[in-house]
Design a protein around this motif. Structure first.
Motif, PDB file in Angstrom:
ATOM      1  N   ALA A 130      27.904  14.612  -4.410  1.00 18.61           N
ATOM      2  CA  ALA A 130      28.648  14.701  -5.776  1.00 18.61           C
ATOM      3  C   ALA A 130      30.305  14.608  -5.405  1.00 18.61           C
ATOM      4  O   ALA A 130      30.803  15.003  -4.490  1.00 18.61           O
ATOM      5  N   LYS A 131      30.721  14.027  -6.457  1.00 21.15           N
ATOM      6  CA  LYS A 131      32.247  13.796  -6.513  1.00 21.15           C
ATOM      7  C   LYS A 131      32.873  14.814  -7.260  1.00 21.15           C
ATOM      8  O   LYS A 131      32.610  15.196  -8.571  1.00 21.15           O
ATOM      9  N   LEU A 132      33.984  15.584  -6.668  1.00 18.66           N
ATOM     10  CA  LEU A 132      34.551  16.590  -7.356  1.00 18.66           C
ATOM     11  C   LEU A 132      35.857  16.094  -7.940  1.00 18.66           C
ATOM     12  O   LEU A 132      36.556  15.289  -7.448  1.00 18.66           O
ATOM     13  N   THR A 133      36.290  16.824  -9.093  1.00 16.40           N
ATOM     14  CA  THR A 133      37.539  16.414  -9.727  1.00 16.40           C
ATOM     15  C   THR A 133      38.694  17.116  -9.081  1.00 16.40           C
ATOM     16  O   THR A 133      38.675  18.147  -8.764  1.00 16.40           O
ATOM     17  N   PRO A 134      39.587  16.155  -8.408  1.00 17.97           N
ATOM     18  CA  PRO A 134      40.801  16.671  -7.737  1.00 17.97           C
ATOM     19  C   PRO A 134      41.631  17.780  -8.581  1.00 17.97           C
ATOM     20  O   PRO A 134      41.692  17.595  -9.848  1.00 17.97           O
ATOM     21  N   GLY A 135      41.748  18.474  -7.871  1.00 20.32           N
ATOM     22  CA  GLY A 135      42.511  19.835  -8.591  1.00 20.32           C
ATOM     23  C   GLY A 135      41.897  20.888  -9.334  1.00 20.32           C
ATOM     24  O   GLY A 135      42.284  21.961  -9.671  1.00 20.32           O
ATOM     25  N   SER A 136      40.404  20.590  -9.298  1.00 20.61           N
ATOM     26  CA  SER A 136      39.428  21.641 -10.095  1.00 20.61           C
ATOM     27  C   SER A 136      39.273  22.864  -9.017  1.00 20.61           C
ATOM     28  O   SER A 136      39.882  22.653  -7.812  1.00 20.61           O
ATOM     29  N   ARG A 137      38.749  23.845  -9.345  1.00 25.02           N
ATOM     30  CA  ARG A 137      38.680  25.286  -8.833  1.00 25.02           C
ATOM     31  C   ARG A 137      37.509  24.692  -7.798  1.00 25.02           C
ATOM     32  O   ARG A 137      37.812  25.157  -6.369  1.00 25.02           O
ATOM     33  N   VAL A 138      36.419  24.072  -7.866  1.00 23.29           N
ATOM     34  CA  VAL A 138      35.609  23.850  -6.916  1.00 23.29           C
ATOM     35  C   VAL A 138      36.196  23.022  -5.771  1.00 23.29           C
ATOM     36  O   VAL A 138      35.835  22.914  -4.481  1.00 23.29           O
ATOM     37  N   GLU A 151      39.315  22.977  -4.751  1.00 26.71           N
ATOM     38  CA  GLU A 151      40.027  23.897  -3.943  1.00 26.71           C
ATOM     39  C   GLU A 151      39.098  24.481  -3.121  1.00 26.71           C
ATOM     40  O   GLU A 151      39.492  24.734  -1.664  1.00 26.71           O
ATOM     41  N   ILE A 152      37.923  25.119  -3.689  1.00 26.76           N
ATOM     42  CA  ILE A 152      37.123  25.953  -2.742  1.00 26.76           C
ATOM     43  C   ILE A 152      36.591  25.137  -1.716  1.00 26.76           C
ATOM     44  O   ILE A 152      36.532  25.617  -0.541  1.00 26.76           O
ATOM     45  N   TYR A 153      36.155  23.883  -1.739  1.00 24.15           N
ATOM     46  CA  TYR A 153      35.480  23.230  -0.865  1.00 24.15           C
ATOM     47  C   TYR A 153      36.688  22.518   0.122  1.00 24.15           C
ATOM     48  O   TYR A 153      36.245  22.097   1.373  1.00 24.15           O
ATOM     49  N   GLY A 154      37.753  22.485  -0.374  1.00 22.78           N
ATOM     50  CA  GLY A 154      38.628  21.548   0.418  1.00 22.78           C
ATOM     51  C   GLY A 154      38.288  20.158   0.371  1.00 22.78           C
ATOM     52  O   GLY A 154      38.739  19.441   1.647  1.00 22.78           O
ATOM     53  N   ALA A 155      37.617  19.657  -0.622  1.00 27.63           N
ATOM     54  CA  ALA A 155      37.357  18.378  -0.481  1.00 27.63           C
ATOM     55  C   ALA A 155      36.839  17.855  -1.819  1.00 27.63           C
ATOM     56  O   ALA A 155      36.903  18.325  -2.822  1.00 27.63           O
ATOM     57  N   THR A 156      36.959  16.358  -1.977  1.00 30.78           N
ATOM     58  CA  THR A 156      36.364  16.047  -3.307  1.00 30.78           C
ATOM     59  C   THR A 156      34.962  15.110  -3.029  1.00 30.78           C
ATOM     60  O   THR A 156      34.713  14.639  -4.040  1.00 30.78           O
ATOM     61  N   GLU A 157      34.476  15.228  -2.125  1.00 29.52           N
ATOM     62  CA  GLU A 157      33.052  14.782  -2.002  1.00 29.52           C
ATOM     63  C   GLU A 157      32.107  15.718  -1.086  1.00 29.52           C
ATOM     64  O   GLU A 157      32.556  16.198   0.000  1.00 29.52           O
ATOM     65  N   ILE A 158      31.155  16.035  -1.701  1.00 22.85           N
ATOM     66  CA  ILE A 158      30.086  16.998  -0.992  1.00 22.85           C
ATOM     67  C   ILE A 158      28.878  16.620  -1.046  1.00 22.85           C
ATOM     68  O   ILE A 158      28.493  15.667  -1.796  1.00 22.85           O
TER      69      ILE A 158
END
Length: 542
Positions: free
Chosen positions: A445-453, A455-462
């Motif tokens: 999954a690709k995460l939106t930079p600056g989103s809460r998640v 920040e939680i993951y400390g990444a933008t790809e999980i």
């Protein structure tokens, strides 16, 4: 040289063979050995994917997309070794493979029989995909004496002969009940259980005795005498206050010492159990406590949510608090005001599930959390119902729903019919078989930079593990984001929503995957850790 440990159980089920296997694996790891754990299940189902959670408990999903027994979750949590599809087999899978070979003519006209064809297939499974592991620990499901388990016992008997004692060990988990009216422990059930095992040609090398009271010297001597083993090989397995105390308890009883001694391995140095001691210290001496309301469908059998419950414990360890869980049947919210049951909880979690029963109750729980600003964590179906609630009450779509529950005018959740797995397109229809047809295993999954998640993951790809057949309808993304719900995680192609959150809420996150499957006591999942941290903040406001 790989050594094989075969774990059987007797007298009654649910004695903790899975925890015994997982704990022994962790002890051998602490001694510097590489381990692999496997489960052989005697039932005829191909896998537990279509079985009722009330009968079988949780379905544990591996990274490579297999629906497996919940004991594989124990294996991963205790050892950190990722389970694979090759680590769980059922009678259904074995017979399916044997019959397929017969249809192809692979047996060259031979009469296909349990011995040798079925037992050979079981032995091939035990040996398959073994690399450089020092130990492979194989747990046999069910209890000795069950008719469906006989082919598995015969297969491991044969393997014991083929490998010899230098490479194989048989460990039997049994019950030593305490009879309160007599004021004593009874060893007869253990004696009969071992006699049953001897009847199929297996002499246990170690007997692990589950009991509520200390065994005592006399009981140990009697068990050793009648079971034909040395007294130090009788291991007491008394009830403990936390499952994470089991490795330390087994070590103090000498289980790992006996196993190493059997294989001629030096066990004079103590294993490094500092990690488990730190975990236990946090479990036993928290700084405080918070209460989480879990609104689910299968709350009458908590094994249905085994990984979820443990992930909450892990997050409590990370935040040094005790997490008290209030298990709530979602159906009660279809009769009662949600505030009646959720007014005093510090956070709300709605887990996965299937089908219509309790769905509107989960919608009501999500509504309460959103409106009352209570931290909310929606997992899989819990995410979908939170989106249905937002569509109805924020986005002006009062008839929003999921096609899983029936036809609706605004299907914000619909059947997943096509998706990418690596470079391969997976396709399903409403008429596909139920078993093994969901989106299963690890996906990016690709995460939106600056989103809460992010920040939680400390990444933008999980990469997270999935198990679902229905998906958020991406066509409603703009409508829902305009109403205040951010789609903060998407599949790499941008077609499948993976995570939603409400930015102006203290903590409101929904995920399509199952983060609980990868949480461990020594490596809590970041989403659960952040969720419990939000619950702690909520408790300070109440």
């Amino acid at each position: 040289m790989t050594r094989f440990i075969f774990i059987t159980g007797g007298v009654v089920s649910s004695l903790g063979k899975g925890l015994c296997a997982a704990s022994l694996g962790s002890l051998l790891q602490a001694r510097g050995y590489k381990v692999r754990l496997r489960k052989l299940d005697p039932y005829l189902n191909i896998d537990p994917g279509t079985m009722s959670p009330y009968q079988h408990g949780e379905v544990y999903v591996t990274e490579d997309g297999a629906e497996t027994d919940l004991d594989l979750g124990h294996y991963e949590r205790f050892t950190g070794v990722p389970s694979r599809s090759t680590d769980n087999v059922t009678t259904g899978q074995i017979y399916s493979k044997v019959l397929s070979r017969e249809r192809r003519g692979d047996y060259l006209g031979a009469t296909v029989q349990v011995i040798p064809h079925v037992t050979d297939a079981i032995k091939a499974f035990i040996h398959a995909d073994v690399e450089d592991e020092d130990f492979v620990i194989c747990e046999i499901g069910g209890t000795v004496g069950d008719i469906e388990g006989l082919p598995f016992l015969e297969a491991i008997r044969q393997l014991g002969n083929e490998l010899g004692s230098a490479r194989s060990l048989f460990l039997h988990v049994t019950l030593v009940p305490y009879i309160a009216s007599a004021g004593e422990l009874k060893t007869k059930p253990t004696q009969h259980s071992v006699k049953e095992l001897l009847g199929v040609g297996i002499q246990p090398d170690v007997v692990v005795c589950r009991s509520e009271e200390p065994l005592g010297r006399d009981a140990r001597r009697k068990i050793a005498l009648f079971c034909n083993i040395h007294e130090p090989s009788v291991i007491e397995a008394r009830d403990v206050d936390s499952i994470y105390a089991v490795p330390r308890s087994y070590h103090e009883e000498g289980l790992d010492t006996q196993v190493c001694g059997h294989f001629g391995l030096d066990a004079t140095a103590a294993p490094d159990l500092a990690m488990w001691d730190r975990v236990l210290d946090r479990v036993r001496h928290p700084d405080g406590a918070i209460t989480i309301g879990v609104v689910g469908k299968y709350t009458s059998l908590l094994d249905s949510y085994k990984s979820l419950a443990e992930a909450l414990v892990h997050a409590g360890i990370a935040n040094n608090v005790r997490v008290n869980v209030r298990w709530l049947d979602a159906e009660i919210f279809e009769r009662d005001d949600a505030a009646t049951h959720l007014e005093d909880v510090h956070a709300i979690l709605v887990p996965g599930g299937f089908g219509e029963r309790g769905a509107e109750g989960k919608v009501a729980a999500a509504h309460f959390a959103r409106v009352r600003k209570v931290p909310y964590f929606g997992i899989c179906f819990g995410m979908q119902m939170a989106v249905v609630e937002a569509a109805r009450n924020l986005a002006g779509l009062p008839e929003a729903g999921s096609t899983e529950l029936g036809p609706c005018n605004d299907p914000v959740v619909g059947l997943l019919t096509e998706w990418m797995r690596g470079e391969v397109v997976e396709r399903r229809t409403v008429h596909s078989d139920k078993g093994g047809t969901m989106r299963l295993g690890g996906y990016t999954a690709k995460l939106t930079p600056g989103s809460r998640v992010a920040e939680i993951y400390g990444a933008t790809e999980i990469v997270e593990r999935h198990r679902h057949r229905y998906e958020l309808n991406v066509n409603y993304r703009d409508t829902l984001e305009s109403a205040g719900m951010l789609f903060s995680g998407m599949s790499p192609d941008g077609e499948l929503p993976e995570i939603v959150e409400i930015p102006d809420h203290p903590w409101f996150v929904g995920v399509q995957f199952h983060p609980e499957l990868t949480s461990k006591p020594f490596a809590p999942h970041p989403l659960f850790t952040a969720f419990i941290r939000a619950a702690i903040e909520q408790s300070r406001l109440m």
